[in-house]
Design a protein around this motif. Structure first.
Motif, PDB file in Angstrom:
ATOM      1  N   GLU A 107       0.826  -1.211   0.000  1.00  9.26           N
ATOM      2  CA  GLU A 107       0.000   0.000   0.000  1.00  9.26           C
ATOM      3  C   GLU A 107       0.855   1.254   0.000  1.00  9.26           C
ATOM      4  OE1 GLU A 107      -3.778   1.890   2.487  1.00  9.26           O
ATOM      5  OE2 GLU A 107      -2.140   0.919   3.545  1.00  9.26           O
ATOM      6  N   LEU A 108       1.990   1.214   0.685  1.00  9.68           N
ATOM      7  CA  LEU A 108       2.857   2.394   0.760  1.00  9.68           C
ATOM      8  C   LEU A 108       3.500   2.730  -0.582  1.00  9.68           C
ATOM      9  CD1 LEU A 108       4.625   1.971   4.202  1.00  9.68           C
ATOM     10  CD2 LEU A 108       3.242   3.903   3.480  1.00  9.68           C
ATOM     11  N   LEU A 109       3.430   1.803  -1.537  1.00 14.32           N
ATOM     12  CA  LEU A 109       3.958   2.118  -2.857  1.00 14.32           C
ATOM     13  C   LEU A 109       3.211   3.298  -3.477  1.00 14.32           C
ATOM     14  CD1 LEU A 109       4.507  -1.454  -4.361  1.00 14.32           C
ATOM     15  CD2 LEU A 109       6.240   0.144  -3.505  1.00 14.32           C
ATOM     16  N   GLY A 110       1.944   3.490  -3.083  1.00 21.05           N
ATOM     17  CA  GLY A 110       1.170   4.610  -3.626  1.00 21.05           C
ATOM     18  C   GLY A 110       1.794   5.954  -3.321  1.00 21.05           C
ATOM     19  N   PRO A 111       1.917   6.332  -2.038  1.00 22.09           N
ATOM     20  CA  PRO A 111       2.544   7.625  -1.738  1.00 22.09           C
ATOM     21  C   PRO A 111       4.008   7.690  -2.122  1.00 22.09           C
ATOM     22  CG  PRO A 111       2.039   6.398   0.279  1.00 22.09           C
ATOM     23  CD  PRO A 111       1.336   5.703  -0.836  1.00 22.09           C
ATOM     24  N   LEU A 112       4.726   6.563  -2.074  1.00 22.06           N
ATOM     25  CA  LEU A 112       6.137   6.594  -2.450  1.00 22.06           C
ATOM     26  C   LEU A 112       6.300   6.883  -3.938  1.00 22.06           C
ATOM     27  CD1 LEU A 112       7.560   3.640  -0.346  1.00 22.06           C
ATOM     28  CD2 LEU A 112       8.050   6.060  -0.045  1.00 22.06           C
ATOM     29  N   VAL A 113       5.507   6.211  -4.761  1.00 18.82           N
ATOM     30  CA  VAL A 113       5.567   6.478  -6.205  1.00 18.82           C
ATOM     31  C   VAL A 113       5.127   7.899  -6.494  1.00 18.82           C
ATOM     32  CG1 VAL A 113       4.558   5.868  -8.441  1.00 18.82           C
ATOM     33  CG2 VAL A 113       5.331   4.067  -6.890  1.00 18.82           C
ATOM     34  N   LEU A 114       4.095   8.360  -5.780  1.00 17.85           N
ATOM     35  CA  LEU A 114       3.628   9.736  -5.974  1.00 17.85           C
ATOM     36  C   LEU A 114       4.726  10.730  -5.654  1.00 17.85           C
ATOM     37  CD1 LEU A 114       1.254  11.658  -6.575  1.00 17.85           C
ATOM     38  CD2 LEU A 114       0.698  11.560  -4.136  1.00 17.85           C
ATOM     39  N   SER A 115       5.508  10.459  -4.610  1.00 15.37           N
ATOM     40  CA  SER A 115       6.582  11.376  -4.236  1.00 15.37           C
ATOM     41  C   SER A 115       7.625  11.477  -5.336  1.00 15.37           C
ATOM     42  CB  SER A 115       7.240  10.929  -2.927  1.00 15.37           C
ATOM     43  OG  SER A 115       8.002   9.750  -3.121  1.00 15.37           O
ATOM     44  N   VAL A 116       7.901  10.359  -6.012  1.00 16.90           N
ATOM     45  CA  VAL A 116       8.876  10.370  -7.103  1.00 16.90           C
ATOM     46  C   VAL A 116       8.330  11.141  -8.295  1.00 16.90           C
ATOM     47  CG1 VAL A 116      10.139   8.936  -8.741  1.00 16.90           C
ATOM     48  CG2 VAL A 116       9.941   8.217  -6.367  1.00 16.90           C
ATOM     49  N   VAL A 117       7.045  10.925  -8.593  1.00 13.47           N
ATOM     50  CA  VAL A 117       6.425  11.590  -9.740  1.00 13.47           C
ATOM     51  C   VAL A 117       6.366  13.098  -9.547  1.00 13.47           C
ATOM     52  CG1 VAL A 117       4.283  11.820 -11.059  1.00 13.47           C
ATOM     53  CG2 VAL A 117       5.105   9.552 -10.402  1.00 13.47           C
ATOM     54  N   LEU A 118       6.024  13.527  -8.331  1.00 16.35           N
ATOM     55  CA  LEU A 118       5.847  14.950  -8.077  1.00 16.35           C
ATOM     56  C   LEU A 118       7.152  15.692  -7.815  1.00 16.35           C
ATOM     57  CD1 LEU A 118       2.680  14.965  -5.773  1.00 16.35           C
ATOM     58  CD2 LEU A 118       2.815  15.410  -8.224  1.00 16.35           C
ATOM     59  N   SER A 119       8.162  14.985  -7.350  1.00 12.58           N
ATOM     60  CA  SER A 119       9.425  15.650  -7.030  1.00 12.58           C
ATOM     61  C   SER A 119      10.137  16.073  -8.311  1.00 12.58           C
ATOM     62  CB  SER A 119      10.325  14.714  -6.215  1.00 12.58           C
ATOM     63  OG  SER A 119      11.564  15.348  -5.953  1.00 12.58           O
ATOM     64  N   ARG A 120      10.689  17.277  -8.292  1.00 13.47           N
ATOM     65  CA  ARG A 120      11.447  17.772  -9.451  1.00 13.47           C
ATOM     66  C   ARG A 120      12.942  17.591  -9.257  1.00 13.47           C
ATOM     67  NH1 ARG A 120       8.275  23.514 -10.728  1.00 13.47           N
ATOM     68  NH2 ARG A 120       6.211  22.589 -11.033  1.00 13.47           N
ATOM     69  N   ARG A 121      13.319  16.878  -8.197  1.00 18.55           N
ATOM     70  CA  ARG A 121      14.738  16.665  -7.915  1.00 18.55           C
ATOM     71  C   ARG A 121      15.065  15.186  -8.006  1.00 18.55           C
ATOM     72  NH1 ARG A 121      12.717  20.058  -3.907  1.00 18.55           N
ATOM     73  NH2 ARG A 121      13.547  22.170  -3.874  1.00 18.55           N
ATOM     74  N   LEU A 122      16.277  14.899  -8.444  1.00 20.39           N
ATOM     75  CA  LEU A 122      16.741  13.515  -8.475  1.00 20.39           C
ATOM     76  C   LEU A 122      16.796  12.933  -7.071  1.00 20.39           C
ATOM     77  CD1 LEU A 122      17.833  11.208 -10.211  1.00 20.39           C
ATOM     78  CD2 LEU A 122      20.131  12.152  -9.907  1.00 20.39           C
ATOM     79  N   SER A 123      17.010  13.783  -6.071  1.00 17.71           N
ATOM     80  CA  SER A 123      17.077  13.298  -4.694  1.00 17.71           C
ATOM     81  C   SER A 123      15.754  12.686  -4.245  1.00 17.71           C
ATOM     82  CB  SER A 123      17.454  14.448  -3.748  1.00 17.71           C
ATOM     83  OG  SER A 123      16.495  15.482  -3.803  1.00 17.71           O
ATOM     84  N   GLY A 124      14.630  13.113  -4.875  1.00 23.82           N
ATOM     85  CA  GLY A 124      13.342  12.535  -4.523  1.00 23.82           C
ATOM     86  C   GLY A 124      13.320  11.041  -4.758  1.00 23.82           C
ATOM     87  N   LEU A 125      13.948  10.605  -5.843  1.00 20.64           N
ATOM     88  CA  LEU A 125      14.029   9.169  -6.133  1.00 20.64           C
ATOM     89  C   LEU A 125      14.867   8.456  -5.083  1.00 20.64           C
ATOM     90  CD1 LEU A 125      13.407   6.850  -8.068  1.00 20.64           C
ATOM     91  CD2 LEU A 125      15.446   7.482  -9.372  1.00 20.64           C
ATOM     92  N   LEU A 126      15.934   9.103  -4.639  1.00 24.82           N
ATOM     93  CA  LEU A 126      16.803   8.500  -3.626  1.00 24.82           C
ATOM     94  C   LEU A 126      16.060   8.324  -2.306  1.00 24.82           C
ATOM     95  CD1 LEU A 126      19.541   7.616  -2.465  1.00 24.82           C
ATOM     96  CD2 LEU A 126      20.058  10.034  -2.066  1.00 24.82           C
TER      97      LEU A 126
END
Length: 303
Positions: A107-126
């Motif tokens: 279930e946590l994949l939802g907000p985690l994936v959303l954070s990557v999609v919305l982040s404009r920084r490469l650090s968001g993926l990290l």
């Protein structure tokens, strides 16, 4: 920044983090109280009772005027309500088929994936990857584990999608309605959505005084109060930062389980908590915005 008294004045980010942490602790404590409901009314009955009582409590306190629902924002209310009701029903269906840790991790994949999609920084993926590694450690997922039930995984993935929608629609509701009026209206929509499933599952047991009493406590701790806290947090935090912060839920659950239920934590779980906390702190730091660029929509509306 300091206030007139010379003491540090917390910015919106600090307040938002505190609200998310408080919501996590309240939610997990409510989950511990809710354990007794499942044998009485089933998972779907417990979800319906929780949402229905939370809707009654919120609407009684907030008294949202129906005239506030317009052609422009009715879609937000309906969407928010469907996300609330669907997220709760789907995750309980997943928990009925999967170990709790696995279901929550998926279930946590939802907000985690959303954070990557919305982040404009490469650090968001990290930071998202680091948080995901932490929740995997907390859930015990790793080499040598059995293949989980496919239906349970699909339910958890659907709940993950609903959680991502909840994050986005919460912000829209906060912009469209003052205070938590949007939350109260959406909670009523979610309760209506869950009603037929909950009534079939729980039947007459839903009206037993003891069940209703526990339901009121669960409604306060697992729905009304945490959702209100999260809605307030979303007015102070970027959505991508909030998405990482909610990954603290497994760490908070482990801590509450240790304090209240006497459940011990192994080295892997402690390491997972550390990874999630580090990722959350890093996300908050990298998600800060200069005051001049802070969107006005994130400010709390006038009461």
């Amino acid at each position: 920044m300091t206030g007139p008294d010379g003491f540090p004045r917390p910015d919106g980010t600090a307040q938002g983090v505190a609200l998310v942490v408080a919501a996590a602790f309240v939610t997990q404590t409510g989950a511990a109280v809710a354990v007794g409901l499942f044998d009485e009314v089933g998972a779907l009955g417990a979800v319906f009772l929780r949402l229905a009582l939370a809707a009654v409590l919120l609407c009684a306190v907030v008294r949202p005027p129906l005239r506030a629902v317009t052609r422009q924002n009715v879609g937000v209310v309906l969407g928010f309500g469907v996300a609330l009701g669907g997220m709760n029903m789907l995750i309980y269906q997943a928990i009925a088929r999967l170990p709790l840790g696995v279901a929550v991790t998926v279930e946590l994949l939802g907000p985690l994936v959303l954070s990557v999609v919305l982040s404009r920084r490469l650090s968001g993926l990290l930071w998202a990857g680091l948080a995901l590694a932490g929740v995997l450690l907390l859930s015990g997922v790793g080499p040598g584990t059995e293949i989980p039930d496919l239906a349970g995984v699909l339910f958890a993935l659907a709940a993950a999608g609903m959680w991502a929608c909840y994050i986005l629609l919460s912000r829209q509701a906060g912009r469209s309605f003052p205070g938590i009026q949007g939350l109260a209206l959406a909670m009523a929509v979610g309760a209506v959505l869950a009603a037929p499933f909950g009534i079939v599952s729980g039947g007459a047991a839903l009206l037993q005084p003891g069940v209703l009493l526990v339901g009121v406590a669960v409604a306060l701790m697992s729905s009304a109060l945490p959702y209100a806290l999260e809605l307030a947090a979303l007015r102070r935090l970027p959505a991508e930062t909030f998405s990482i912060l909610v990954s603290m839920a497994p760490a908070v659950a482990a801590l509450v389980g240790w304090l209240i239920l006497g459940q011990g934590m192994g080295p892997g779980e402690i390491a997972g908590m550390g990874l999630v906390i580090v990722a959350s702190a890093a996300a908050v730091r990298s998600g800060r915005r200069p005051p001049s660029r802070q969107p006005e929509a994130l400010a709390p509306p006038a009461p």
